[in-house]
Design an enzyme around this catalytic site. Structure first.
Site, PDB file in Angstrom:
ATOM      1  N   HIS A 269      18.462 -37.432  28.214  1.00 49.81           N
ATOM      2  CA  HIS A 269      17.425 -36.642  27.765  1.00 49.81           C
ATOM      3  C   HIS A 269      16.573 -36.347  29.112  1.00 49.81           C
ATOM      4  O   HIS A 269      16.141 -35.012  29.193  1.00 49.81           O
ATOM      5  CB  HIS A 269      16.441 -37.480  26.606  1.00 49.81           C
ATOM      6  N   GLU A 270      16.442 -37.127  29.983  1.00 49.09           N
ATOM      7  CA  GLU A 270      15.660 -36.919  31.186  1.00 49.09           C
ATOM      8  C   GLU A 270      16.198 -36.230  31.968  1.00 49.09           C
ATOM      9  O   GLU A 270      15.782 -35.216  32.864  1.00 49.09           O
ATOM     10  CB  GLU A 270      15.286 -38.183  31.975  1.00 49.09           C
ATOM     11  N   HIS A 273      15.780 -32.651  31.110  1.00 49.25           N
ATOM     12  CA  HIS A 273      14.713 -31.901  31.693  1.00 49.25           C
ATOM     13  C   HIS A 273      15.037 -31.221  33.140  1.00 49.25           C
ATOM     14  O   HIS A 273      14.483 -30.108  33.404  1.00 49.25           O
ATOM     15  CB  HIS A 273      13.423 -32.863  31.897  1.00 49.25           C
ATOM     16  N   GLU A 340      10.891 -30.331  24.623  1.00 49.75           N
ATOM     17  CA  GLU A 340      11.629 -31.773  24.468  1.00 49.75           C
ATOM     18  C   GLU A 340      12.715 -31.513  23.278  1.00 49.75           C
ATOM     19  O   GLU A 340      13.578 -32.263  23.304  1.00 49.75           O
ATOM     20  CB  GLU A 340      10.194 -32.536  23.697  1.00 49.75           C
TER      21      GLU A 340
END
Length: 671
Positions: A269-270, A273, A340
């Site tokens: 997930h990071e 980003h 997100e």
């Protein structure tokens, strides 16, 4: 669970008008109440508890079997002509048809909707739920916000409030400093205040190192710089200038709590980003409200000299800049929530199993990872000014998804242990049904957890996997009537203040000043009584509190909870006055609050440490905003009591206002 009377009939969950879920038999109309749930329905819980405790001592073995553990229950004679069934192991209670209305101090009606029974699980669509085009949406938002900022700066130049060169300087310098120095300032802040330890690749767990290497190779970016914060709170975030110099920071709690696959999903997930350039794009987006607020503050501070005819225009421009600041803040938050979803979807793609991230989100955001006290050290990480900048890049918004407790399940905590889906559904109902949840989401950088899980479950189905969970229960009511009442009571003192000021302006007289103060005092007193309802504090478990839908920051549930204090509110902070409490059903944040902040500071510095690892009884008000917490009234440890006096102080303040208003009005009557 099977009905103790009908034997072969499953109990169905239904909601009462109190917003509490109970298990109901649609055949015999009996009701099963879990431990302490019965106290949601009475105004005199202490009297009822005394009756039940007394009856338990002389209870006789019943022919009925507990729907929870299959063991014989006890038959309790609560009063003449009324016998109920009680499970001594789980402390649950079975009530036959209409018996709940015969109990002392109870009057309740359960609304039954036939459509709620026998509903089959809704099948998930195999069509991937669409998300907005990220590139187009990013470009539109940034263009719109900077166009708005540019027009406003042009207006300031045209009206002569600032020179054109200064307007250009504001934008260029702010963008350059914020972007170029931001990551380095964050490095310094994390090292100084959070003791982050930057590690080499070979210091990572082997599975995590191999996973990150694979994803970075696939996406054509450099291996990110990795940091670990020695803290039990599970969290992760990323920041930097661009994908090739991203920093990803995780806490030790994240590595300890999650399974290997869940940890990889969070890190993915990071990385998402970084791959989507969110660090740069969100930095640029956040500059617009920053500049608007800077302009507002400077226009307000400008002093008029001589016959300054521009003062009204300056104040008007200041007001406009503040309104644009508020609007742009909400646009940035909305923009962050969209990104997100894309980071979540990226994680699901590179792991090929979106359920891993869904499970991690539940464990981190809902605290559903077990309740073995010997192994549990989950605590809440409060938002700190030094870490605000990474809020949109973290796995959760630190304002609204603090690592608190939401509901655990019994049994030892083992890394990778499955989450109890029924308790997850119970914990998520507030997010899905209560209008307060949407209110708080508008102010959050991250979507509500339940919404993120919905998209991840849909992605799992599209990839040929079972959905992580299905939220297919029908909302029993709108809850908007309670929400609007909460809003009205919350704003009542402000409305009274406005009315009082209008009265003073229209009637320039000390008598009406007294009347105005009296009105505000009465409104504030109503607010206090509503926000601190009841002097009866029912014995509750954390799980029974979390099942309550009709609760908010201003609409509390008076409660009494026993458990073990497992840590401070802010991990490692020597003057943190708040605590985290754990019972056999979950973990929850305790808000220690005194009328003066200095008292909180000295309590945290000098006394709080001795409460850690101690069994405690907490008396207070359970609230949700949106994180669940208990505002402490009394904290009892080893027979010694620590009391909080915010409620008393508010009562005194309201009473003084009413008294002063009466005195002023009386002295000036007829004036």
């Amino acid at each position: 669970m099977k009905c103790p009377i009908c034997k072969d009939k499953d109990l169905e969950p239904v909601f009462t008008k109190q917003g509490v879920e109970v298990d109901f038999c649609p055949k015999c109309f009996g009701i099963w109440l879990d431990k302490d749930e019965i106290y949601h329905f009475t105004k005199v819980p202490s009297y009822l508890k005394a009756k039940i405790d007394e009856a338990v001592k002389v209870g006789k073995t019943s022919e009925r079997i507990s729907p929870v553990n299959g063991k014989p229950m006890l038959e309790l004679a609560i009063m003449e002509g009324l016998h109920i069934d009680y499970c001594p192991d789980t402390e649950g209670i079975w009530l036959d048809r209409d018996e709940i209305n015969k109990l002392p101090g109870i009057k309740v009606r359960i609304d039954i909707d036939d459509t709620m029974f026998g509903a089959s699980a809704q099948s998930h669509s195999r069509i991937l739920l669409p998300l907005p085009n990220l590139s187009v949406r990013s470009g539109m938002v940034l263009f719109g916000m900077y166009a708005l900022l540019g027009l406003f700066l042009i207006a300031l130049v045209e009206f002569g409030f600032i020179p054109s060169s200064f307007a250009l300087l504001i934008g260029v310098v702010t963008v350059a400093i914020h972007f170029l120095l931001g990551p380095f300032l964050m490095d310094f802040s994390l090292k100084l205040f959070y003791k982050v330890r930057w590690i080499r690749q070979d210091e990572l767990p082997v599975h995590l190192k191999n996973f990150i290497s694979r994803v970075c190779t696939q996406k054509g970016i450099d291996f990110p710089r990795m940091g670990i914060i020695a803290d039990g709170s599970p969290n992760a975030f990323t920041y930097g200038h661009h994908p090739n110099n991203a920093r990803i920071v995780v806490t030790q709690g994240l590595l300890d709590l999650l399974s290997e696959k869940e940890t990889e999903a969070v890190v993915a997930h990071e990385i998402g980003h970084a791959v989507h350039w969110d660090m740069l794009i969100m930095t640029l987006a956040q500059l617009v409200p920053l500049i608007m607020y800077y302009i507002y503050r400077n226009l307000i501070r400008m002093k008029s000299r001589g016959n300054d005819k521009s003062a009204p225009y300056r104040l008007a421009m200041a007001l406009i800049s503040y309104l644009l600041y508020i609007i742009s803040e909400f646009v940035v938050l909305w923009f962050s929530r969209i990104r997100e979803y894309f980071a979540d979807r990226f994680s699901g793609e590179v792991t090929a199993n979106p359920n891993d991230l869904a499970s991690a989100l539940v464990k981190i955001g809902y605290g559903l990872a077990g309740s073995d006290r010997s192994k549990s050290r989950i605590t809440e990480e409060k938002r700190n000014v030094n870490i605000n900048a990474i809020g949109p890049m973290g796995i959760f918004d630190s304002k609204t998804a603090n690592i608190l407790a939401i509901a655990g399940h019994s049994g030892a905590r083992n890394m990778g242990q499955e989450v109890d889906k029924d308790k997850l559904r119970d914990a998520a109902k507030w997010d899905l049904w209560n209008p307060w949840a949407a209110y708080y989401e508008l102010q959050s950088t991250h979507p509500l957890i339940a919404k993120r899980i919905k998209y991840l479950s849909n992605q799992s189905v599209v990839l040929g996997r079972e959905p992580y969970i299905e939220f297919n229960e029908r909302r029993p009511e709108s809850y908007w009537d309670d929400f609007l009442l909460d809003i009205f009571v919350k704003g009542l003192p402000i409305l009274a203040l406005i009315a009082g000021m209008a009265l003073i302006v229209l009637k320039v007289n000390y008598f009406y000043s007294g009347v105005a103060i009296f009105i505000v005092g009465i409104a504030y007193l109503i607010n206090v009584f509503y926000s601190y309802s009841s002097t009866e504090f029912s014995p509750m478990t954390i799980n029974s509190l979390l099942r309550k839908i009709k609760v908010s920051a201003i609409r509390p549930v008076p409660c009494k909870v026993k458990g073990k204090i497992i840590g401070r509110g802010i991990p490692g902070l020597i003057f943190s006055e708040d605590f985290v409490l754990q019972d056999d059903t979950g973990i929850i944040f305790l808000d220690y609050r005194q009328p003066l902040g200095i008292i909180n500071f000295f309590f945290g510095l000098l006394r709080a440490a001795k409460y850690i690892d101690q069994e405690a009884e907490v008396v207070g008000w359970y609230r949700r905003a949106p994180v669940p917490f208990i505002e402490i009234k009394k904290l009892i440890v080893n027979g010694k009591e620590s009391a909080c006096y915010v409620y008393n102080a508010k009562l005194i303040f309201a009473s003084l206002m009413i008294f002063c208003g009466i005195v002023i009005a009386f002295i000036n009557v007829g004036g």
